[in-house]
Write a protein that holds these residues in place. Structure first.
Motif, short mmCIF file in Angstrom:
data_model
loop_
_atom_site.label_atom_id
_atom_site.label_comp_id
_atom_site.label_asym_id
_atom_site.label_seq_id
_atom_site.Cartn_x
_atom_site.Cartn_y
_atom_site.Cartn_z
N VAL A 167 -51.39 0.67 48.81
CA VAL A 167 -50.84 0.14 47.56
C VAL A 167 -51.76 0.55 46.42
O VAL A 167 -52.98 0.34 46.48
CB VAL A 167 -50.71 -1.39 47.60
CG1 VAL A 167 -50.13 -1.90 46.28
CG2 VAL A 167 -49.82 -1.83 48.76
N ALA A 168 -51.17 1.15 45.38
CA ALA A 168 -51.96 1.63 44.24
C ALA A 168 -51.42 1.05 42.94
O ALA A 168 -50.21 0.92 42.76
CB ALA A 168 -51.93 3.15 44.17
N ARG A 169 -52.33 0.72 42.05
CA ARG A 169 -51.98 0.38 40.67
C ARG A 169 -52.26 1.61 39.81
O ARG A 169 -53.34 2.20 39.90
CB ARG A 169 -52.80 -0.81 40.16
CG ARG A 169 -52.45 -1.23 38.72
CD ARG A 169 -53.43 -2.26 38.19
NE ARG A 169 -53.28 -3.57 38.81
CZ ARG A 169 -52.47 -4.52 38.36
NH1 ARG A 169 -51.70 -4.30 37.30
NH2 ARG A 169 -52.41 -5.68 38.96
N THR A 187 -60.94 14.97 23.90
CA THR A 187 -60.31 13.69 24.20
C THR A 187 -59.16 13.97 25.15
O THR A 187 -58.26 14.75 24.83
CB THR A 187 -59.78 12.99 22.94
OG1 THR A 187 -60.88 12.71 22.07
CG2 THR A 187 -59.08 11.68 23.30
N ILE A 188 -59.20 13.37 26.32
CA ILE A 188 -58.20 13.63 27.36
C ILE A 188 -57.30 12.40 27.52
O ILE A 188 -57.77 11.27 27.61
CB ILE A 188 -58.87 13.95 28.71
CG1 ILE A 188 -59.85 15.12 28.57
CG2 ILE A 188 -57.82 14.27 29.76
CD1 ILE A 188 -60.60 15.44 29.84
N LYS A 189 -55.99 12.65 27.51
CA LYS A 189 -55.02 11.59 27.76
C LYS A 189 -54.65 11.58 29.22
O LYS A 189 -54.35 12.64 29.80
CB LYS A 189 -53.76 11.78 26.91
CG LYS A 189 -52.72 10.69 27.14
CD LYS A 189 -51.46 10.92 26.33
CE LYS A 189 -50.42 9.84 26.63
NZ LYS A 189 -49.16 10.06 25.88
N HIS A 190 -54.66 10.42 29.82
CA HIS A 190 -54.38 10.29 31.25
C HIS A 190 -53.14 9.44 31.49
O HIS A 190 -52.94 8.41 30.86
CB HIS A 190 -55.56 9.62 31.97
CG HIS A 190 -56.86 10.31 31.77
ND1 HIS A 190 -57.20 11.50 32.39
CD2 HIS A 190 -57.94 9.98 31.01
CE1 HIS A 190 -58.42 11.86 32.03
NE2 HIS A 190 -58.89 10.95 31.19
N ASP A 191 -52.32 9.88 32.43
CA ASP A 191 -51.19 9.11 32.95
C ASP A 191 -51.21 9.20 34.47
O ASP A 191 -51.84 10.10 35.04
CB ASP A 191 -49.86 9.66 32.42
CG ASP A 191 -49.70 9.46 30.93
OD1 ASP A 191 -49.73 8.31 30.48
OD2 ASP A 191 -49.56 10.48 30.20
N PHE A 192 -50.55 8.26 35.11
CA PHE A 192 -50.48 8.21 36.57
C PHE A 192 -51.85 8.06 37.21
O PHE A 192 -52.05 8.44 38.38
CB PHE A 192 -49.78 9.46 37.14
CG PHE A 192 -48.38 9.65 36.65
CD1 PHE A 192 -47.34 8.86 37.14
CD2 PHE A 192 -48.09 10.61 35.70
CE1 PHE A 192 -46.04 9.05 36.69
CE2 PHE A 192 -46.79 10.80 35.23
CZ PHE A 192 -45.77 10.02 35.73
N VAL A 193 -52.82 7.50 36.48
CA VAL A 193 -54.18 7.34 37.02
C VAL A 193 -54.19 6.27 38.11
O VAL A 193 -53.75 5.13 37.88
CB VAL A 193 -55.17 6.96 35.91
CG1 VAL A 193 -56.58 6.82 36.50
CG2 VAL A 193 -55.16 7.99 34.80
N VAL A 194 -54.70 6.61 39.27
CA VAL A 194 -54.87 5.61 40.32
C VAL A 194 -56.07 4.75 39.95
O VAL A 194 -57.22 5.17 40.05
CB VAL A 194 -55.08 6.28 41.69
CG1 VAL A 194 -55.29 5.21 42.77
CG2 VAL A 194 -53.88 7.16 42.04
N LEU A 195 -55.77 3.52 39.49
CA LEU A 195 -56.83 2.59 39.09
C LEU A 195 -57.40 1.84 40.27
O LEU A 195 -58.58 1.44 40.26
CB LEU A 195 -56.28 1.59 38.07
CG LEU A 195 -55.73 2.18 36.76
CD1 LEU A 195 -55.12 1.08 35.90
CD2 LEU A 195 -56.83 2.90 35.98
N VAL A 223 -46.76 0.35 39.90
CA VAL A 223 -47.24 0.06 41.24
C VAL A 223 -46.55 1.02 42.20
O VAL A 223 -45.37 1.33 42.05
CB VAL A 223 -46.97 -1.41 41.65
CG1 VAL A 223 -45.49 -1.73 41.63
CG2 VAL A 223 -47.59 -1.72 43.00
N VAL A 224 -47.32 1.52 43.17
CA VAL A 224 -46.80 2.45 44.16
C VAL A 224 -47.27 2.00 45.54
O VAL A 224 -48.41 1.56 45.70
CB VAL A 224 -47.29 3.90 43.89
CG1 VAL A 224 -46.87 4.83 45.02
CG2 VAL A 224 -46.75 4.40 42.56
N ALA A 225 -46.39 2.12 46.51
CA ALA A 225 -46.76 1.82 47.90
C ALA A 225 -46.24 2.95 48.79
O ALA A 225 -45.16 3.50 48.55
CB ALA A 225 -46.18 0.49 48.35
#
Length: 245
Positions: A167-169, A187-195, A223-225
């Protein structure tokens, strides 16, 4: 540097969010959902274009339905003068597990894995093509109530033994100013970062329960599982979607 991408039509809808009071429910189709993994680092000068391309998938109508992107920040470039705040040694270990299992040929960044297999098409500006007409494996359903997560799997065929739930946030819209290392001044923009990433054992046959780790970073979160078999990092089935805020 935006790159075009292409996927095949979905057979069934997955990743639909249905409100049930305060409970969100995400359900996959019966066919395996393709997980797109990017192994990246803020300390790698070649990674920002790959992350920019990954960010473009936030606008795709196929997001969560056919493809679930994940950005794993590795820690093995931290020694170059910049410590990536999203890096985790377990993400580096996951990438190395792909190399050991034959899913990839080596460990590098930016590195893409699609449905458990190395994908180098991004480097040739090729569209992303996902596996088509896959055999049904079963539906994966995730229920999220505040931070309480319950997951159930209804298999359509005999699943691999010892399935483990991950399970990932994920965090989106995160800007980082880099002051040292290969990307100094950017400056880097991030998306889909596994926190956060949790490995969860089953509480009963094909049922899992856990509490999603809290992490406030990001303008928006998801949230991803996914299920994984022992000794094989490739996702067997996956589901994901936005977290209602």
């Amino acid at each position: 540097m935006n790159k075009s991408w292409q996927v095949w039509p979905a057979v069934l809808l997955l990743g639909c969010t249905m409100a049930q009071g305060s409970v969100q429910t995400l359900t996959s189709s019966e066919q395996p959902t393709s997980v797109l993994e990017l192994y990246t680092s803020q300390g790698c000068s070649s990674c920002p274009p790959a992350e920019k391309w990954l960010s473009s998938l936030t606008q795709s109508p196929d997001l969560w339905k056919q493809v679930i992107p994940l950005a794993f920040h590795v820690d093995y470039w931290d020694y170059l003068g910049w410590q990536d705040p999203f890096a985790n040694q377990s993400y580096s270990a996951r990438q190395r597990a792909y190399a050991r299992s034959g899913g990839t040929r080596s460990v590098y960044t930016p590195g893409f894995v699609v449905a458990g297999h190395e994908w180098r098409g991004w480097f040739q500006n090729q569209p992303l093509r996902l596996p088509e007409q896959q055999k049904a494996v079963g539906r994966l359903q995730l229920s999220l109530d505040d931070n309480q997560v319950e997951v159930a799997f209804k298999p359509e065929q005999t699943p691999p033994k010892g399935l483990t739930l991950y399970v990932a946030r994920l965090g989106f819209g995160i800007d980082t100013q880099i002051t040292n290392g290969e990307n100094a001044g950017k400056t880097i923009k991030h998306d889909f970062v596994v926190l956060s990433l949790q490995q969860v054992s089953a509480v009963s046959d094909n049922h899992w329960r856990t509490k999603l780790h809290k992490d406030p970073r990001g303008e928006r979160q998801a949230v991803v599982a996914w299920l994984g078999a022992s000794g094989n990092p490739a996702p067997y089935q996956a589901v994901g979607g936005w977290i209602d805020q």
